[in-house]
Scaffold this active site. Structure first.
Site, PDB file in Angstrom:
ATOM      1  N   SER A   9       0.812  -1.225   0.000  1.00 26.02           N
ATOM      2  CA  SER A   9       0.000   0.000   0.000  1.00 26.02           C
ATOM      3  C   SER A   9       0.842   1.270   0.000  1.00 26.02           C
ATOM      4  CB  SER A   9      -0.887   0.002   1.247  1.00 26.02           C
ATOM      5  OG  SER A   9      -1.534   1.232   1.412  1.00 26.02           O
TER       6      SER A   9
ATOM      7  N   TYR B 284      -0.986  -0.207   9.754  1.00 25.68           N
ATOM      8  CA  TYR B 284      -1.294  -0.915   8.513  1.00 25.68           C
ATOM      9  C   TYR B 284      -0.108  -0.846   7.554  1.00 25.68           C
ATOM     10  CZ  TYR B 284      -3.676  -1.618   3.983  1.00 25.68           C
ATOM     11  OH  TYR B 284      -4.042  -2.039   2.734  1.00 25.68           O
TER      12      TYR B 284
ATOM     13  N   LYS C 165       2.289  -3.860   6.266  1.00 25.39           N
ATOM     14  CA  LYS C 165       2.445  -4.121   4.828  1.00 25.39           C
ATOM     15  C   LYS C 165       3.933  -4.111   4.450  1.00 25.39           C
ATOM     16  CE  LYS C 165      -1.723  -4.771   3.146  1.00 25.39           C
ATOM     17  NZ  LYS C 165      -2.065  -6.086   2.549  1.00 25.39           N
TER      18      LYS C 165
END
Lengths: 331, 331
Positions: free
Chosen positions: A126, A150, A154
């Site tokens: 991402s 997050y 990732k």
């Protein structure tokens, strides 16, 4: 060719499954290959898709080795690993984010490692794995210094797959997805959920709140472009990538003003008038750290497709997803 | 001030413990603070050290939450996280490397998170988390694209601690250690073990094999410098680091020729003559990818001490570690 989609019940997973069903083949560097079987895996077993090949659907925890062994059986050629806890959810529940985004990716490595031949793994990383904010236009070798859990998970997943690739356990391509618009359905727990909402809600005739100003820029892509990138990553000659398996695909840097202009182009000024600016510091704090643009030079050279213009993105949502979204939400 | 050393039975852990015992205090940005308790944790309970404060020794698995909760009790102010499976061992045993280097660091985060106040965590990352090879002189914001599993696991550990710091669960400083020379004792499973061996073995009167050529350059530091950096990282004002908790400390780029010159300066040409060049492609493949130099600009500005000259490093080994190494190995 046997394919598994982890996160096969999600928005992108289902689009990808429908596309594979429609194509019946996967284009690879060595020519077209017929798809023989598809497994869709998600927390709850996804609804099946109509396809010219057998489709299995399985439910389970992506971090559970037994569930993953079932989802990635011997003979699997390609694994699309789209299963994730999204940005605001991983920020709100640290343990859940680690479980799904980190331990889940570790379980994918272990399942792939158990196969007789290393499968291609297409991993959705991402834009949230980078920092830089509004001023940034990141080069292909930019360091990942995430500003949210997050993104950190990732980036860790990328390192895990990078190293597993080097060891010959699998053959990974990690695509750092931009914010995908227009998402159908309802707002979700991604910090960037508003970027779809300010387009989708007015198209449904509903008001929407925009937590950032009109000049705020985001790195976006369409679901169509994302699926094209997944398919390209699944079939490409990965020798061209060398050791570096992270790809910044050619998304588009768009301001909120440009997004609303595309909305007005497609649905008129009355649609645009449904968007109110209501600052939300919590959302702005997360998305404000994400880089607003990338050069994406390497991905273009590697044949990853260009993103279509914003008005086409909005029009595609109207054509393909508006009716289903209306029905789903009882509108 | 209550301190825990994970990996407290290792070479650097024991040196650090002896130094803390000798000092009795830790210098911090807010002034000297008296050490009240020290816990040494390793796979097997380390031998105790003589100290003016209580010293606990514990044995256990660093990835075991219960063991970590005992090792990092409430009231812990500083955790030195030196526990690791080293480079060649993590390359040979993938699962063991993931267990100790990744799951172990995750367990450290969870143990720190359970404390009433976030402790300082000093983490030993590594030059092995970078690529670049002989031509590289890496800037402070260089991307980590590891070429070995140890380096990948260390880079993941950094990301985990970076994010845990941002969340306020702990307050991390990750030091990317150069190859530490001269290690006492026996050769270990680090791919860089030879760098110490070509100095230590001749000083013991024993032959040594050098797997790379004389022009081969390595980024090295002394145990003394490493301990200075740990202490500085433990006491510094981390606000100066901002979000970026990774530090490339001011090591020294040295060719094999320069190392052997330092050996000859200290122990004469007959010591140097004990080193034979015996190419080892497996070792060269690992260390050949590590960057040979760093600018280390940021670390110098942050007050991390300079490395002493190579002949002093060799002399310090002779003065401090040679007799014990001789005894340990029955020479």
């Amino acid at each position: 060719m046997r394919i598994t989609i982890l996160g096969g019940g999600g928005f992108l997973g289902r689009r990808l499954a429908r596309r594979l069903a429609a194509d019946g083949v996967l284009r690879t560097a060595g020519g077209e290959r017929r798809i023989e079987a598809l497994t869709l895996f998600d927390l709850a077993a996804p609804a099946p898709v109509e396809a010219p090949f057998p489709v299995r659907t399985l439910g389970g925890d992506v971090a559970d080795p037994a569930a993953l062994a079932a989802a990635i059986p011997p003979g699997t050629d390609v694994v699309f690993h789209l299963a994730a806890v999204v940005s605001a959810a991983a920020e709100a529940d640290y343990d859940l984010g680690l479980h799904v985004n980190l331990q889940g990716t570790l379980a994918v490595v272990q399942a792939c490692r158990a196969l007789p031949a290393p499968p291609r793994v297409v991993f959705t990383s991402s834009v949230a794995s980078f920092d830089g904010g509004q001023e940034a236009r990141l080069p292909d070798d930019a360091r990942q210094l995430p500003t949210n859990s997050y993104g950190a998970q990732k980036a860790m997943g990328e390192l895990l797959l990078h190293d597993a690739t080097r060891r010959g356990l699998l053959d990974a391509v990690s695509i750092r997805l931009p914010t995908v618009i227009v998402r159908p359905g309802r707002p979700n727990k991604a910090a960037s959920s508003f970027v779809s909402a300010i387009l989708r809600e007015p198209l449904l005739g509903l008001p929407a709140e925009c937590p950032v100003g009109e000049a705020f820029a985001l790195w976006v892509c369409s679901p169509r472009a994302a699926v094209e990138w997944f398919l390209h990553a699944a079939g490409m000659d990965t020798a061209l990538l060398g050791a570096d398996r992270g790809v910044n695909p050619p998304g588009r840097s768009a301001t909120v003003a440009k997004l609303l202009e595309a909305l007005a182009d497609v649905a008129g000024p009355e649609a645009r008038a449904l968007v109110r600016h209501v600052p939300d510091p919590a959302v702005a704090a997360i998305v404000g750290e994400w880089p607003a643009a990338f050069t994406a030079t390497r991905a273009r050279k590697l044949g990853f497709a260009e993103q279509e213009p914003l008005d086409e993105v909005v029009r595609a949502f109207v054509d393909e997803d508006l009716a289903a979204t209306r029905a789903e939400r009882g509108l």
